[in-house]
Write an enzyme that holds these catalytic residues in place. Structure first.
Site, short mmCIF file in Angstrom:
data_model
loop_
_atom_site.label_atom_id
_atom_site.label_comp_id
_atom_site.label_asym_id
_atom_site.label_seq_id
_atom_site.Cartn_x
_atom_site.Cartn_y
_atom_site.Cartn_z
N LYS A 13 0.87 -1.19 0.10
CA LYS A 13 -0.22 0.04 -0.06
C LYS A 13 0.72 1.27 0.08
CE LYS A 13 -2.03 -1.17 3.78
NZ LYS A 13 -1.20 -2.44 4.22
N ARG A 88 -9.79 0.12 8.22
CA ARG A 88 -9.24 -1.36 8.40
C ARG A 88 -10.56 -2.01 8.86
NH1 ARG A 88 -3.15 -1.82 8.81
NH2 ARG A 88 -2.56 0.22 8.34
N ARG A 122 12.06 -5.67 4.29
CA ARG A 122 11.84 -4.32 4.11
C ARG A 122 12.86 -3.35 4.83
NH1 ARG A 122 5.76 -2.06 5.13
NH2 ARG A 122 6.04 -2.80 7.28
N ARG A 152 11.66 -1.33 10.46
CA ARG A 152 10.68 -1.03 11.47
C ARG A 152 10.58 -1.95 12.39
NH1 ARG A 152 5.37 0.15 8.09
NH2 ARG A 152 4.46 -1.10 9.49
N ARG A 163 0.37 -9.42 13.00
CA ARG A 163 -0.54 -8.40 12.05
C ARG A 163 -1.33 -9.08 11.33
NH1 ARG A 163 4.88 -5.61 10.27
NH2 ARG A 163 3.36 -4.43 8.80
P1 AP5 Z 1 5.05 -1.72 1.72
O1 AP5 Z 1 4.51 -0.77 0.38
O2 AP5 Z 1 5.58 -1.03 2.79
O3 AP5 Z 1 3.64 -2.28 2.24
P2 AP5 Z 1 2.57 -1.74 3.16
O4 AP5 Z 1 1.01 -2.50 2.61
O5 AP5 Z 1 2.30 -0.16 3.15
O6 AP5 Z 1 2.95 -2.39 4.49
P3 AP5 Z 1 2.66 -1.82 6.07
O7 AP5 Z 1 3.44 -2.64 6.92
O8 AP5 Z 1 2.83 -0.50 6.00
O9 AP5 Z 1 1.08 -2.06 6.20
P4 AP5 Z 1 0.67 -2.29 7.65
O10 AP5 Z 1 -0.80 -2.30 7.39
O11 AP5 Z 1 1.00 -3.39 8.38
O12 AP5 Z 1 1.38 -1.19 8.45
P5 AP5 Z 1 0.69 0.47 8.66
O13 AP5 Z 1 1.94 1.14 8.95
O14 AP5 Z 1 -0.21 0.97 7.77
O15 AP5 Z 1 5.76 -2.79 1.02
C1 AP5 Z 1 6.19 -3.83 1.80
C2 AP5 Z 1 7.67 -4.35 1.29
O16 AP5 Z 1 7.27 -5.04 0.29
C3 AP5 Z 1 8.61 -3.30 1.26
O17 AP5 Z 1 9.67 -3.91 1.58
C4 AP5 Z 1 8.62 -3.00 -0.26
O18 AP5 Z 1 9.62 -2.45 -0.51
C5 AP5 Z 1 8.35 -4.11 -0.90
N1 AP5 Z 1 7.28 -4.14 -2.05
C6 AP5 Z 1 6.31 -3.30 -2.36
N2 AP5 Z 1 5.88 -3.64 -3.44
C7 AP5 Z 1 6.46 -4.73 -3.93
C8 AP5 Z 1 6.48 -5.42 -5.34
N3 AP5 Z 1 5.56 -5.02 -6.08
N4 AP5 Z 1 7.42 -6.43 -5.28
C9 AP5 Z 1 8.26 -6.66 -4.59
N5 AP5 Z 1 8.57 -5.97 -3.48
C10 AP5 Z 1 7.56 -5.08 -3.14
O19 AP5 Z 1 0.14 0.44 10.26
C11 AP5 Z 1 1.14 0.01 11.23
C12 AP5 Z 1 0.22 -0.07 12.50
O20 AP5 Z 1 -0.38 1.07 12.94
C13 AP5 Z 1 -0.77 -1.37 12.47
O21 AP5 Z 1 -0.15 -2.73 12.56
C14 AP5 Z 1 -1.74 -0.84 13.33
O22 AP5 Z 1 -1.50 -1.22 14.61
C15 AP5 Z 1 -1.78 0.49 13.36
N6 AP5 Z 1 -2.81 1.45 12.18
C16 AP5 Z 1 -2.47 1.47 11.14
N7 AP5 Z 1 -3.82 2.06 10.50
C17 AP5 Z 1 -4.60 1.81 11.35
C18 AP5 Z 1 -6.21 1.90 11.27
N8 AP5 Z 1 -6.53 2.30 10.38
N9 AP5 Z 1 -6.66 1.48 12.47
C19 AP5 Z 1 -6.12 0.85 13.52
N10 AP5 Z 1 -4.71 0.77 13.71
C20 AP5 Z 1 -3.87 1.05 12.50
MG MG Z 2 2.84 1.33 4.55
#
Ligand code: AP5
Ligand code: MG
Length: 209
Positions: A13, A88, A122, A152, A163
């Site tokens: 994402k 979410r 990552r 991270r 997660r």
């Molecule tokens: P990346 O683009 O970083 O993936 P992502 O979907 O953004 O992953 P996140 O870990 O950020 O999602 P998340 O939902 O767990 O965490 P968030 O920060 O939102 O890509 C991942 C990896 O793959 C990278 O190494 C990238 O380089 C690689 N990659 C990407 N595309 C690729 C491709 N096509 N081919 C190969 N490699 C590729 O949330 C963190 C925490 O915050 C959550 O756990 C929760 O506790 C809290 N939180 C956040 N939002 C909410 C909410 N709305 N409600 C409640 N709690 C929340």
């Molecule tokens: Mg992200």
């Protein structure tokens, strides 16, 4: 253009949001980035959310929804935005629809096995915030800006598994956007560039309207 990116943790994402925002000059709003910034700066919000994030759980809705509502009221969101990682659950989706009309909700989907593989390698750029991967670094630095990279805290294997288990996108969120006629799903198995081509076809459909 008002876009929501849905999908499991680690599906790409953030990567797709960065590419969309660069191309269309939109603000990138990631709830995860907002929480990490506050944890790093030891703010009241950071203290409130840290334990949830460390355990791989969702932060409670009463905290998360207000943050997004406030952020979307900023002037830079008037022309559009990319919301990454919100909503979410159904309560968040309903709350969002009460204060803004979304053009498309795009689910960036990927299998658990590939997510674990990607997240174990990552790295985050400390300068530009680019989510990158050990395979892409240039001399150990961010391939985009040359900045230092870091791992991270929630990319430890046990937290990634928690997660994936606790944060599956509920079917009712998908149904909510399907019923509104705004849902699209993109498989993110290809390279980020090829995946973006699929995302961009959807976005071009909106800008033509
Ligand atoms: P990346 O683009 O970083 O993936 P992502 O979907 O953004 O992953 P996140 O870990 O950020 O999602 P998340 O939902 O767990 O965490 P968030 O920060 O939102 O890509 C991942 C990896 O793959 C990278 O190494 C990238 O380089 C690689 N990659 C990407 N595309 C690729 C491709 N096509 N081919 C190969 N490699 C590729 O949330 C963190 C925490 O915050 C959550 O756990 C929760 O506790 C809290 N939180 C956040 N939002 C909410 C909410 N709305 N409600 C409640 N709690 C929340
Ligand atoms: Mg992200």
């Amino acid at each position: 253009m008002k876009i929501v990116l849905l999908g499991p943790p680690g599906s790409g994402k953030g990567t797709q949001a960065n590419i969309i925002c660069e191309k269309y000059n939109l603000p990138h709003i990631s709830t995860g980035d907002i929480f990490r910034y506050n944890i790093k700066n030891e703010t009241e919000l950071g203290k409130k959310v840290k334990s949830y994030i460390d355990l791989g759980s969702l932060v409670p809705d009463e905290v998360t929804i207000d943050i997004v509502k406030d952020r979307l009221e900023n002037a830079d969101c008037e022309k559009g935005f990319v919301l990454d990682g919100f909503p979410r659950n159904l309560a968040q989706a309903k709350a969002l629809s009460s204060f803004v009309t979304i053009d498309k909700a795009i689910m960036i989907d990927l299998s658990d096995e590939e997510i674990i593989r990607r997240l174990s390698g990552r790295r985050m750029c400390a300068s530009c915030g680019n989510p990158t991967h050990v395979d892409w670094l240039v001399d150990g630095k961010c391939e985009k800006c040359g900045g230092e990279v870091m791992t991270r805290d929630d990319d430890k294997e046990e937290v990634v598994r928690a997660r994936l288990e606790k944060q599956k996108l509920p079917q009712e969120v998908i149904d909510f956007y399907v019923n509104m006629g705004t849902f699209k799903k993109v498989e993110a198995t290809d390279t980020k560039e090829k995946t973006f081509e699929k995302v961009d076809k959807i976005l071009k459909g909106i800008s033509k309207k």
